[in-house]
Design a protein around this motif. Structure first.
Motif, PDB file in Angstrom:
ATOM      1  N   SER A  32       0.823  -1.197   0.000  1.00 15.09           N
ATOM      2  CA  SER A  32       0.000   0.000   0.000  1.00 15.09           C
ATOM      3  C   SER A  32       0.860   1.252   0.000  1.00 15.09           C
ATOM      4  CB  SER A  32      -0.929  -0.005   1.223  1.00 15.09           C
ATOM      5  OG  SER A  32      -0.173   0.093   2.418  1.00 15.09           O
ATOM      6  N   ARG A  33       2.067   1.203   0.620  1.00 19.35           N
ATOM      7  CA  ARG A  33       2.946   2.366   0.610  1.00 19.35           C
ATOM      8  C   ARG A  33       3.625   2.527  -0.740  1.00 19.35           C
ATOM      9  NH1 ARG A  33       4.568   0.200   5.607  1.00 19.35           N
ATOM     10  NH2 ARG A  33       6.506  -0.529   4.655  1.00 19.35           N
ATOM     11  N   ARG A  34       4.043   1.412  -1.314  1.00 21.50           N
ATOM     12  CA  ARG A  34       4.822   1.464  -2.543  1.00 21.50           C
ATOM     13  C   ARG A  34       3.957   1.693  -3.772  1.00 21.50           C
ATOM     14  NH1 ARG A  34       9.820  -0.920  -3.013  1.00 21.50           N
ATOM     15  NH2 ARG A  34       9.563  -0.314  -5.183  1.00 21.50           N
ATOM     16  N   GLN A  35       2.734   1.217  -3.805  1.00 20.17           N
ATOM     17  CA  GLN A  35       1.937   1.263  -5.013  1.00 20.17           C
ATOM     18  C   GLN A  35       0.532   1.830  -4.753  1.00 20.17           C
ATOM     19  OE1 GLN A  35       1.928  -2.562  -6.848  1.00 20.17           O
ATOM     20  NE2 GLN A  35       4.101  -2.574  -7.246  1.00 20.17           N
ATOM     21  N   PRO A  36       0.413   3.076  -4.327  1.00 17.72           N
ATOM     22  CA  PRO A  36      -0.925   3.646  -4.171  1.00 17.72           C
ATOM     23  C   PRO A  36      -1.629   3.759  -5.512  1.00 17.72           C
ATOM     24  CG  PRO A  36       0.757   5.345  -3.973  1.00 17.72           C
ATOM     25  CD  PRO A  36       1.475   4.038  -3.979  1.00 17.72           C
ATOM     26  N   ALA A  37      -0.875   3.918  -6.591  1.00 19.27           N
ATOM     27  CA  ALA A  37      -1.488   4.054  -7.909  1.00 19.27           C
ATOM     28  C   ALA A  37      -2.219   2.786  -8.328  1.00 19.27           C
ATOM     29  CB  ALA A  37      -0.414   4.401  -8.940  1.00 19.27           C
ATOM     30  N   ALA A  38      -1.818   1.630  -7.816  1.00 21.41           N
ATOM     31  CA  ALA A  38      -2.489   0.385  -8.193  1.00 21.41           C
ATOM     32  C   ALA A  38      -3.944   0.405  -7.732  1.00 21.41           C
ATOM     33  CB  ALA A  38      -1.743  -0.813  -7.592  1.00 21.41           C
ATOM     34  N   ARG A  39      -4.204   0.891  -6.525  1.00 25.05           N
ATOM     35  CA  ARG A  39      -5.577   0.966  -6.043  1.00 25.05           C
ATOM     36  C   ARG A  39      -6.381   1.991  -6.835  1.00 25.05           C
ATOM     37  NH1 ARG A  39      -2.915   1.212  -1.158  1.00 25.05           N
ATOM     38  NH2 ARG A  39      -3.712   3.315  -0.763  1.00 25.05           N
ATOM     39  N   VAL A  40      -5.739   3.087  -7.184  1.00 20.85           N
ATOM     40  CA  VAL A  40      -6.418   4.103  -7.988  1.00 20.85           C
ATOM     41  C   VAL A  40      -6.782   3.527  -9.348  1.00 20.85           C
ATOM     42  CG1 VAL A  40      -6.157   6.358  -9.081  1.00 20.85           C
ATOM     43  CG2 VAL A  40      -5.224   5.968  -6.792  1.00 20.85           C
ATOM     44  N   ALA A  41      -5.843   2.829  -9.978  1.00 19.46           N
ATOM     45  CA  ALA A  41      -6.109   2.253 -11.299  1.00 19.46           C
ATOM     46  C   ALA A  41      -7.235   1.234 -11.228  1.00 19.46           C
ATOM     47  CB  ALA A  41      -4.839   1.602 -11.843  1.00 19.46           C
ATOM     48  N   GLY A  42      -7.270   0.423 -10.167  1.00 23.52           N
ATOM     49  CA  GLY A  42      -8.338  -0.556 -10.020  1.00 23.52           C
ATOM     50  C   GLY A  42      -9.688   0.100  -9.845  1.00 23.52           C
ATOM     51  N   ALA A  43      -9.744   1.171  -9.050  1.00 27.06           N
ATOM     52  CA  ALA A  43     -11.013   1.869  -8.831  1.00 27.06           C
ATOM     53  C   ALA A  43     -11.488   2.542 -10.121  1.00 27.06           C
ATOM     54  CB  ALA A  43     -10.857   2.904  -7.720  1.00 27.06           C
ATOM     55  N   LEU A  44     -10.563   3.117 -10.882  1.00 26.83           N
ATOM     56  CA  LEU A  44     -10.945   3.747 -12.140  1.00 26.83           C
ATOM     57  C   LEU A  44     -11.431   2.706 -13.145  1.00 26.83           C
ATOM     58  CD1 LEU A  44      -8.089   6.384 -12.525  1.00 26.83           C
ATOM     59  CD2 LEU A  44     -10.522   6.859 -12.171  1.00 26.83           C
ATOM     60  N   ALA A  45     -10.770   1.544 -13.179  1.00 22.76           N
ATOM     61  CA  ALA A  45     -11.209   0.484 -14.090  1.00 22.76           C
ATOM     62  C   ALA A  45     -12.618   0.028 -13.742  1.00 22.76           C
ATOM     63  CB  ALA A  45     -10.231  -0.688 -14.030  1.00 22.76           C
ATOM     64  N   ASP A  46     -12.885  -0.173 -12.456  1.00 22.78           N
ATOM     65  CA  ASP A  46     -14.235  -0.578 -12.041  1.00 22.78           C
ATOM     66  C   ASP A  46     -15.261   0.475 -12.426  1.00 22.78           C
ATOM     67  OD1 ASP A  46     -13.305  -2.939 -10.972  1.00 22.78           O
ATOM     68  OD2 ASP A  46     -13.092  -2.142  -8.941  1.00 22.78           O
ATOM     69  N   ALA A  47     -14.913   1.758 -12.237  1.00 18.42           N
ATOM     70  CA  ALA A  47     -15.852   2.828 -12.554  1.00 18.42           C
ATOM     71  C   ALA A  47     -16.136   2.888 -14.052  1.00 18.42           C
ATOM     72  CB  ALA A  47     -15.304   4.165 -12.059  1.00 18.42           C
ATOM     73  N   LEU A  48     -15.097   2.756 -14.874  1.00 18.07           N
ATOM     74  CA  LEU A  48     -15.290   2.809 -16.322  1.00 18.07           C
ATOM     75  C   LEU A  48     -16.185   1.676 -16.805  1.00 18.07           C
ATOM     76  CD1 LEU A  48     -11.672   3.744 -17.451  1.00 18.07           C
ATOM     77  CD2 LEU A  48     -13.705   5.190 -17.609  1.00 18.07           C
TER      78      LEU A  48
END
Length: 488
Positions: free
Chosen positions: A32-48
């Motif tokens: 979670s510290r090293r890859q915050p962008a991974a969670r953002v990308a997953g949330a954006l993919a789900d939203a799209l």
């Protein structure tokens, strides 16, 4: 089960979960510290994926989830539409990985005055002096989550279209908690000390481990075998565990040939990783979450205490990773499907040499008028490229002047059980007819008559004279037992 047993089982389950959470929490916090962008990308993919895959709706979804300026949202949506003209409703993780890989700025053309090694647009030098590419989703903040269930986009063959985990649970006759339990997402089967919490029973045999699923998981796997895996075709040269084929069809293709080359694959089932099984289910058309769960239901990781008895460190390494369990009803069918490319390549190799190829489980066979010197080396190379290994000590080249044997059958002229096996069975049947089944049952078979009937069918297959003699002796033995039940 008694109340005390229920409490004991619940306590053991809680202990296993605490241990697993302790071991995984450090890795999760690090990620979670090293890859915050991974969670953002997953949330954006789900939203799209909740949209109708048109630009205005996709822009609104990105704004609702992460905000950002209009230029940023437009570029993200444009990149997605360029890569995915159609909505990948079955691949949310893949879409998330795509978003994570988008650089913050498009690559800039190299300037004429740029110095060698100077970073291009979208890159920067991190604290350790290493070049790192900034993701487009870097530093975005998730405000809310929009999620829609996955669905099957295109199913191959006649496999049922299962769109999400709720449909999979319904297909298997389970609720969500039971599906999660049998999929063993917490790896309880690997870490639990209480036998009641494990899904498999273990039995070491020479050079292999039998991992037999318990009744409830076996029933689930049997349904997957009958209603999903049975719909996927296997290669024509695969004879083991295939309806309408068997040892006799495997041996018949090599009967009467001048040269027969037999080879054996090492650790056939445990060599097949969970990643290959996942790829197989995805290739069949199942969405990512369904494919992951089907993989979890049909693969396992062997507990450490079982691996201590492994005869070979290499085998222990294979069993430690997620693999096909030898003993599950789904494993033979999955192994055949994973070996499709191997069969296709070896069949092409054999044709190139003017030979015939066949496979019965982990037994490979080639036959023809001659055996090229490079054959075994090429087979070993192809097998290694397909994720398998050949056992050199099990490679045999048999010529017509000697006994040619495949899958327990002699194939010099036509497939037949060896003469010495026929003689032993006839002696056992004569003993049973003379002294009774119980007296002749020296190995303690629970149903000796059924065991003998199976051996008669095997030895007498397509040999009417042999079959008639053996059936007559078996009939006499069973008639003697029926006349005197105390005789066995």
């Amino acid at each position: 089960m008694t109340t005390a047993a229920h409490r004991r089982r619940a306590s053991a389950l809680r202990a296993v979960r605490r241990r697993h959470d302790r071991e995984s929490s450090g890795h999760a916090a690090f990620a979670s510290r090293r890859q915050p962008a991974a969670r953002v990308a997953g949330a954006l993919a789900d939203a799209l994926l909740t949209t109708d895959w048109r630009r205005p709706a996709m822009l609104d979804a990105v704004r609702a989830v992460a905000g950002g300026n209009l230029r940023w949202r437009r570029r993200l949506v444009s990149e997605v539409l360029r890569a995915y003209p159609r909505r990948p409703a079955d691949r949310p993780r893949e879409l998330g990985r795509f978003l994570l890989g988008l650089p913050r700025r498009p690559p800039e053309p190299a300037r004429r005055d740029a110095r060698p090694g100077e970073p291009a647009g979208g890159d920067w030098i991190d604290a350790d002096g290493r070049l790192r590419r900034a993701a487009l989703v870097e530093r975005a903040v998730i405000r809310r989550r929009l999620v829609v269930p996955t669905r099957a986009v295109r199913m191959r063959w006649s496999a049922p279209a299962i769109g999400d985990l709720a449909e999979l649970a319904e297909f298997l006759g389970l609720d969500g908690d039971a599906l999660d339990w049998f999929a063993d997402r917490r790896e309880i089967n690997r870490y639990a000390r209480d036998e009641a919490l494990r899904h498999y029973r273990y039995d070491w045999r020479p050079h292999r481990l039998i991992e037999a699923p318990k009744p409830r998981l076996r029933a689930i796997q049997r349904r997957l075998l009958d209603q999903i895996l049975a719909m996927v075709p296997v290669h024509d040269r695969a004879h083991g565990f295939v309806t309408g084929r068997g040892a006799h069809t495997f041996a018949a293709e090599h009967a009467g040939k001048a040269v027969v080359v037999s080879m054996d694959l090492r650790a056939f089932f445990s060599s097949i990783s969970a990643a290959r099984i996942y790829g197989l289910f995805r290739g069949a058309g199942f969405p990512e979450p369904v494919a992951h769960t089907l993989t979890a239901l049909t693969t396992t990781r062997t507990p450490a205490h079982v691996l201590r008895a492994a005869p070979d460190p290499a085998l222990a390494a294979l069993l430690r990773a997620p693999h096909l369990p030898q003993g599950a009803p789904t494993s033979p069918a999955l192994a055949n499907l994973c070996a499709f490319r191997l069969d296709r390549r070896l069949d092409g190799l054999a044709r190139g040499y003017g030979m015939v190829y066949g496979r019965y489980a982990d037994d490979l066979a080639f036959s023809g008028e001659r055996a090229p010197a490079r054959l075994t080396a090429r087979v070993g190379q192809i097998a290694a490229e397909e994720g398998f290994r050949v056992r050199p000590d099990k490679t045999h080249v048999s010529r017509r002047s000697g006994r040619q044997r495949l899958a327990g059958l002699v194939v010099n002229s036509r497939p037949a059980a060896p003469r010495d096996e026929y003689d032993r069975l006839r002696a056992i049947l004569h003993d049973a007819a003379t002294h009774g089944l119980a007296e002749a049952n020296r190995d303690g078979h629970p149903d000796f008559a059924a065991h003998l009937a199976g051996r008669v069918a095997w030895v007498g297959h397509r040999h009417p004279s042999r079959a008639a003699k053996l059936r007559r002796l078996l009939h006499e033995a069973v008639a003697a037992r029926d006349k005197d039940p105390t005789a066995g």
